[in-house]
Design a protein around this motif. Structure first.
Motif, PDB file in Angstrom:
ATOM      1  N   GLU A  15       0.832  -1.201   0.000  1.00 38.70           N
ATOM      2  CA  GLU A  15       0.000   0.000   0.000  1.00 38.70           C
ATOM      3  C   GLU A  15       0.870   1.255   0.000  1.00 38.70           C
ATOM      4  N   GLU A  16       1.973   1.201   0.720  1.00 37.14           N
ATOM      5  CA  GLU A  16       2.876   2.354   0.803  1.00 37.14           C
ATOM      6  C   GLU A  16       3.447   2.704  -0.565  1.00 37.14           C
ATOM      7  N   ALA A  17       3.864   1.696  -1.323  1.00 35.06           N
ATOM      8  CA  ALA A  17       4.416   1.941  -2.658  1.00 35.06           C
ATOM      9  C   ALA A  17       3.356   2.526  -3.584  1.00 35.06           C
ATOM     10  N   GLY A  18       2.123   2.030  -3.468  1.00 40.43           N
ATOM     11  CA  GLY A  18       1.038   2.573  -4.275  1.00 40.43           C
ATOM     12  C   GLY A  18       0.753   4.026  -3.952  1.00 40.43           C
ATOM     13  N   ARG A  19       0.782   4.359  -2.680  1.00 43.93           N
ATOM     14  CA  ARG A  19       0.507   5.743  -2.265  1.00 43.93           C
ATOM     15  C   ARG A  19       1.582   6.696  -2.785  1.00 43.93           C
TER      16      ARG A  19
END
Length: 348
Positions: free
Chosen positions: A94-98
């Motif tokens: 999720e962090e990479a997507g954000r």
């Protein structure tokens, strides 16, 4: 153009856990690229420092807080975020997507404001980037909303150009999505982009049939007989050099594609499978029809090789080259159009 003659290339970093950062850094590790353009990467100095050390890529960079501060002959990194970001190569997080979205958002805003001239996007993961702010099948639809215009996915090399009637549409929904209005719209976009972005004054465009063998006279579906053929005839009568529908199974293998400036496929895999087979590693995804120039490499995040220093950066480098060429072509086209209008005594 601004005070500098060099084109500012805005770059969104994509999914940090994929190969995006690697192909960006490898492209500009060659300092000769700085003679051609001024790269402006939207990420953070901390993140880029970590990745270049991890991958042992020898590149110096200049950290800046705003794209307008970018310095010629430098690899500029705009600090979109300042916190430490965990990079887990090969993992969907999720962090990479954000952070992929934060980079894309900042790069797009800089493009709209004129702080960069073109946008080249590194690959995103279409799943983990989804949020309240990004509810799109991919870059193309997001940029169409932000930049304005009629967008079309256009896969290009010097010798092969393939556009799509439908792009990220499920196969079961393709036939229902193809209407006379959609065909006319996509042909119009490709015809204009071939003229304004690729310097082709009288484009020859081929269209592939929707069904196997273009329906075999209605035996295998009636969409080609009832929708595709009469619409293409109408377009031909308007003066455009449009041909088809052609049976997709033999069109590329026979070499027939070489007779046309562009090909329009009915759906995603009908066009992209032959395109990537013929040009993988050198192809570029260009979003035609937008008010600004955007290109990207013809591949995805490639999690399976991320962090291993094995990624081939040539498609990304080609995306930079093609973006610059298209930007220059569009400038020339606009200047020519203005000169014609002036001679005709019309208001611009």
């Amino acid at each position: 153009m601004k005070s500098s003659d060099k084109i500012k290339v805005g770059i969104s970093i994509g999914d940090l856990n994929g190969i995006g950062s690697e192909i960006v850094l490898k492209t500009f590790e060659d300092v000769r690229m700085m003679e051609l353009c001024t790269p402006v990467v939207f990420a953070s100095a901390r993140t880029i420092t970590f990745i270049k050390k991890k991958l042992n890529i020898d590149i110096a960079f200049q950290g800046v807080d705003d794209a307008a501060q970018a310095i010629d002959n430098k690899f500029n990194v705009v600090n979109v975020w300042k916190e430490n970001v965990t990079v887990n190569f090969g993992e969907e997080t999720e962090e990479a997507g954000r952070h992929a979205f934060l980079s894309l958002q900042a790069a797009t805003n800089a493009l709209k404001q004129g702080d960069v001239d073109i946008l080249v996007t590194a690959p995103i993961n279409k799943h983990n980037i989804q949020s309240e702010e990004f509810r799109f099948p991919g870059h193309t639809d997001y940029l169409a909303k932000e930049l304005g215009g009629e967008s079309l996915m256009f896969m290009i090399t010097d010798t092969l150009k393939v556009g799509l009637l439908t792009d990220h549409v499920a196969v079961k929904d393709v036939a229902a999505a193809i209407t006379p209005q959609l065909i006319e719209k996509k042909v119009r976009i490709i015809h204009k982009t071939l003229q304004q972005d690729f310097r082709i004054s009288q484009p020859k465009i081929a269209v592939l049939g929707i069904n196997p063998h273009s329906g075999d006279g209605g035996v295998i579906g009636n969409e080609d007989e009832e929708i595709m053929k009469p619409t293409l005839e109408k377009i031909r009568n308007s003066g455009k050099l449009i041909f088809g529908p052609y049976s997709a199974d033999s069109f590329f293998g026979s070499g027939n594609y070489k007779n046309f400036d562009a090909i329009i496929a009915a759906y995603h895999d009908q066009g992209l499978i032959p395109f990537k087979t013929l040009s993988f590693g050198s192809g570029v995804n260009f979003t035609a029809g937008l008010s600004k120039v955007r290109t990207s490499p013809d591949h995805g995040t490639a999690y399976e090789i991320a962090g291993k220093n094995e990624a081939d950066h040539h498609s990304f480098k080609e995306a930079v080259f093609k973006g610059i060429d298209i930007f220059k072509s569009r400038q020339e086209y606009e200047e020519l159009t203005q000169n014609v209008l002036k001679k005709q005594g019309k208001k611009i």
